[in-house]
Write an enzyme that holds these catalytic residues in place. Structure first.
Site, PDB file in Angstrom:
ATOM      1  N   GLY A  87      25.248 -20.582 -22.728  1.00 28.70           N
ATOM      2  CA  GLY A  87      24.282 -21.490 -22.113  1.00 28.70           C
ATOM      3  C   GLY A  87      24.405 -21.686 -20.611  1.00 28.70           C
ATOM      4  O   GLY A  87      23.435 -22.034 -19.952  1.00 28.70           O
ATOM      5  N   ASP A 146      26.903 -25.893 -19.512  1.00 20.86           N
ATOM      6  CA  ASP A 146      25.483 -26.229 -19.452  1.00 20.86           C
ATOM      7  C   ASP A 146      25.270 -27.681 -19.850  1.00 20.86           C
ATOM      8  O   ASP A 146      24.566 -28.421 -19.176  1.00 20.86           O
ATOM      9  CB  ASP A 146      24.650 -25.286 -20.342  1.00 20.86           C
ATOM     10  CG  ASP A 146      25.191 -25.161 -21.759  1.00 20.86           C
ATOM     11  OD1 ASP A 146      26.271 -25.701 -22.052  1.00 20.86           O
ATOM     12  OD2 ASP A 146      24.518 -24.520 -22.593  1.00 20.86           O
ATOM     13  N   ASP A 186      27.566 -32.455 -25.229  1.00 19.77           N
ATOM     14  CA  ASP A 186      26.873 -33.169 -26.301  1.00 19.77           C
ATOM     15  C   ASP A 186      27.914 -34.045 -27.011  1.00 19.77           C
ATOM     16  O   ASP A 186      28.193 -35.143 -26.554  1.00 19.77           O
ATOM     17  CB  ASP A 186      26.224 -32.111 -27.198  1.00 19.77           C
ATOM     18  CG  ASP A 186      25.382 -32.685 -28.311  1.00 19.77           C
ATOM     19  OD1 ASP A 186      24.596 -33.594 -28.039  1.00 19.77           O
ATOM     20  OD2 ASP A 186      25.503 -32.211 -29.446  1.00 19.77           O
ATOM     21  N   LYS A 219      24.967 -35.730 -22.235  1.00 18.33           N
ATOM     22  CA  LYS A 219      24.291 -36.653 -23.157  1.00 18.33           C
ATOM     23  C   LYS A 219      25.297 -37.733 -23.550  1.00 18.33           C
ATOM     24  O   LYS A 219      25.969 -37.604 -24.575  1.00 18.33           O
ATOM     25  CB  LYS A 219      23.884 -35.906 -24.433  1.00 18.33           C
ATOM     26  CG  LYS A 219      22.738 -34.954 -24.328  1.00 18.33           C
ATOM     27  CD  LYS A 219      22.484 -34.382 -25.731  1.00 18.33           C
ATOM     28  CE  LYS A 219      21.434 -33.330 -25.782  1.00 18.33           C
ATOM     29  NZ  LYS A 219      21.442 -32.625 -27.093  1.00 18.33           N
ATOM     30  N   PHE A 277      17.315 -32.981 -28.085  1.00 17.65           N
ATOM     31  CA  PHE A 277      17.554 -31.548 -27.918  1.00 17.65           C
ATOM     32  C   PHE A 277      16.717 -30.981 -26.766  1.00 17.65           C
ATOM     33  O   PHE A 277      15.523 -31.237 -26.675  1.00 17.65           O
ATOM     34  CB  PHE A 277      17.224 -30.811 -29.214  1.00 17.65           C
ATOM     35  CG  PHE A 277      17.637 -29.376 -29.202  1.00 17.65           C
ATOM     36  CD1 PHE A 277      18.969 -29.019 -29.383  1.00 17.65           C
ATOM     37  CD2 PHE A 277      16.705 -28.370 -28.985  1.00 17.65           C
ATOM     38  CE1 PHE A 277      19.358 -27.685 -29.364  1.00 17.65           C
ATOM     39  CE2 PHE A 277      17.084 -27.027 -28.962  1.00 17.65           C
ATOM     40  CZ  PHE A 277      18.413 -26.692 -29.151  1.00 17.65           C
ATOM     41  N   ASP A 283      19.326 -22.428 -25.346  1.00 20.67           N
ATOM     42  CA  ASP A 283      18.465 -21.792 -26.349  1.00 20.67           C
ATOM     43  C   ASP A 283      18.201 -22.677 -27.559  1.00 20.67           C
ATOM     44  O   ASP A 283      18.861 -23.691 -27.775  1.00 20.67           O
ATOM     45  CB  ASP A 283      19.145 -20.522 -26.879  1.00 20.67           C
ATOM     46  CG  ASP A 283      20.335 -20.856 -27.784  1.00 20.67           C
ATOM     47  OD1 ASP A 283      21.148 -21.720 -27.396  1.00 20.67           O
ATOM     48  OD2 ASP A 283      20.425 -20.284 -28.877  1.00 20.67           O
ATOM     49  N   ARG A 334      16.064 -19.162 -23.498  1.00 25.33           N
ATOM     50  CA  ARG A 334      17.016 -19.173 -22.384  1.00 25.33           C
ATOM     51  C   ARG A 334      16.369 -18.742 -21.072  1.00 25.33           C
ATOM     52  O   ARG A 334      16.813 -19.091 -19.996  1.00 25.33           O
ATOM     53  CB  ARG A 334      18.192 -18.222 -22.659  1.00 25.33           C
ATOM     54  CG  ARG A 334      19.050 -18.609 -23.838  1.00 25.33           C
ATOM     55  CD  ARG A 334      20.344 -17.801 -23.825  1.00 25.33           C
ATOM     56  NE  ARG A 334      21.047 -17.832 -25.084  1.00 25.33           N
ATOM     57  CZ  ARG A 334      21.877 -18.795 -25.468  1.00 25.33           C
ATOM     58  NH1 ARG A 334      22.101 -19.836 -24.688  1.00 25.33           N
ATOM     59  NH2 ARG A 334      22.495 -18.734 -26.635  1.00 25.33           N
TER      60      ARG A 334
HETATM   61  P1  5GP Z   1      29.402 -30.131 -27.837  1.00 25.47           P
HETATM   62  O1  5GP Z   1      30.573 -29.332 -28.285  1.00 25.47           O
HETATM   63  O2  5GP Z   1      29.652 -30.952 -26.594  1.00 25.47           O
HETATM   64  O3  5GP Z   1      28.841 -30.956 -28.962  1.00 25.47           O
HETATM   65  O4  5GP Z   1      28.238 -29.112 -27.549  1.00 25.47           O
HETATM   66  C1  5GP Z   1      28.231 -28.346 -26.439  1.00 25.47           C
HETATM   67  C2  5GP Z   1      27.388 -27.094 -26.615  1.00 25.47           C
HETATM   68  O5  5GP Z   1      26.344 -27.274 -27.593  1.00 25.47           O
HETATM   69  C3  5GP Z   1      26.689 -26.787 -25.329  1.00 25.47           C
HETATM   70  O6  5GP Z   1      27.476 -25.994 -24.502  1.00 25.47           O
HETATM   71  C4  5GP Z   1      25.417 -26.116 -25.792  1.00 25.47           C
HETATM   72  O7  5GP Z   1      25.638 -24.742 -25.929  1.00 25.47           O
HETATM   73  C5  5GP Z   1      25.127 -26.743 -27.136  1.00 25.47           C
HETATM   74  N1  5GP Z   1      24.146 -27.858 -26.996  1.00 25.47           N
HETATM   75  C6  5GP Z   1      24.397 -29.174 -27.009  1.00 25.47           C
HETATM   76  N2  5GP Z   1      23.278 -29.920 -26.847  1.00 25.47           N
HETATM   77  C7  5GP Z   1      22.274 -29.030 -26.714  1.00 25.47           C
HETATM   78  C8  5GP Z   1      20.857 -29.170 -26.490  1.00 25.47           C
HETATM   79  O8  5GP Z   1      20.270 -30.264 -26.366  1.00 25.47           O
HETATM   80  N3  5GP Z   1      20.157 -28.011 -26.396  1.00 25.47           N
HETATM   81  C9  5GP Z   1      20.730 -26.778 -26.501  1.00 25.47           C
HETATM   82  N4  5GP Z   1      19.934 -25.723 -26.393  1.00 25.47           N
HETATM   83  N5  5GP Z   1      22.060 -26.607 -26.706  1.00 25.47           N
HETATM   84  C10 5GP Z   1      22.815 -27.720 -26.808  1.00 25.47           C
HETATM   85 MG    MG Z   2      27.545 -24.410 -23.468  1.00 27.16          MG
END
Ligand code: 5GP
Ligand code: MG
Length: 179
Positions: free
Chosen positions: A48, A103, A106, A134, A155, A162, A168
């Site tokens: 990402g 990127d 979350d 977020k 999202f 993506d 992307r």
């Molecule tokens: P985490 O491990 O912090 O929950 O998630 C991180 C990864 O999940 C990010 O690097 C990304 O690749 C994906 N991700 C999290 N939220 C989103 C979103 O709103 N849209 C997209 N496309 N990918 C997300």
């Molecule tokens: Mg990522």
């Protein structure tokens, strides 16, 4: 408003390319000031982060290096909760000034799982720069040093991010349209 359709979902424009580039340039300027003569090594987290990393890197005027790792935790529009290292760290980071480029943060799970590997190799400093955060979605808190945009827990897609492999290429950010 131009709605776009990817797989089975609809998305509406969210943050324009202009706004993104403005923030990314500002971040590059901040890093140019904070890292003068420190020759930072950026670790960009694929997939990402590729567009964010490229745009940020283009606007750096200091000496800097970049390498890439690939972590994945997402399936569709939800975090799977499982983080897979698809491409690991192949660069010696001991004694280096590291800046991780993500990127989006979350739940925080991806970075929380990766950070111990980085600390184990004893970098001289470690900071985290993200395009999007977020805060409402945090489950595993991560200290983020540089954030371009804090966004609600919805999202998003585009500018490298993506939905099941697609979207992307979009040069701006879109947000999932609730039905
Ligand atoms: P985490 O491990 O912090 O929950 O998630 C991180 C990864 O999940 C990010 O690097 C990304 O690749 C994906 N991700 C999290 N939220 C989103 C979103 O709103 N849209 C997209 N496309 N990918 C997300
Ligand atoms: Mg990522």
């Amino acid at each position: 408003m131009v709605t776009i359709h990817i797989h089975d979902k609809s998305f509406i424009p969210y943050i324009s390319e202009e706004e993104i580039i403005k923030k990314v340039k500002q971040l590059a300027e901040t890093i140019n000031n904070d890292y003068k003569s420190k020759r930072p090594l950026f670790i960009s987290v694929l997939n990402g982060s590729f567009m964010f990393s490229a745009d940020l890197f283009k606007h750096l005027t200091i000496e800097a290096e970049i390498c890439f790792i690939k972590l994945a935790s997402y399936k569709g529009t939800k975090s799977s909760g499982q983080v897979i290292t698809a491409i690991g760290l192949d660069t010696d980071i001991t004694g280096r000034n590291i800046i991780i480029l993500e990127d989006i943060i979350d739940t925080g799970k991806t970075l929380n799982q990766f950070l111990p590997q980085v600390y184990n190799q004893q970098p001289s400093s470690l900071k985290i720069a993200v395009l999007l955060n977020k805060p409402e979605a945090t489950v595993h808190p991560v200290k983020i040093d540089y954030t371009c945009f804090s966004i609600p827990n919805k999202f998003v897609l585009g500018y490298g991010l993506d939905y099941n492999g697609l979207g992307r290429n979009l040069s701006q950010l879109y947000q999932l349209k609730e039905d």
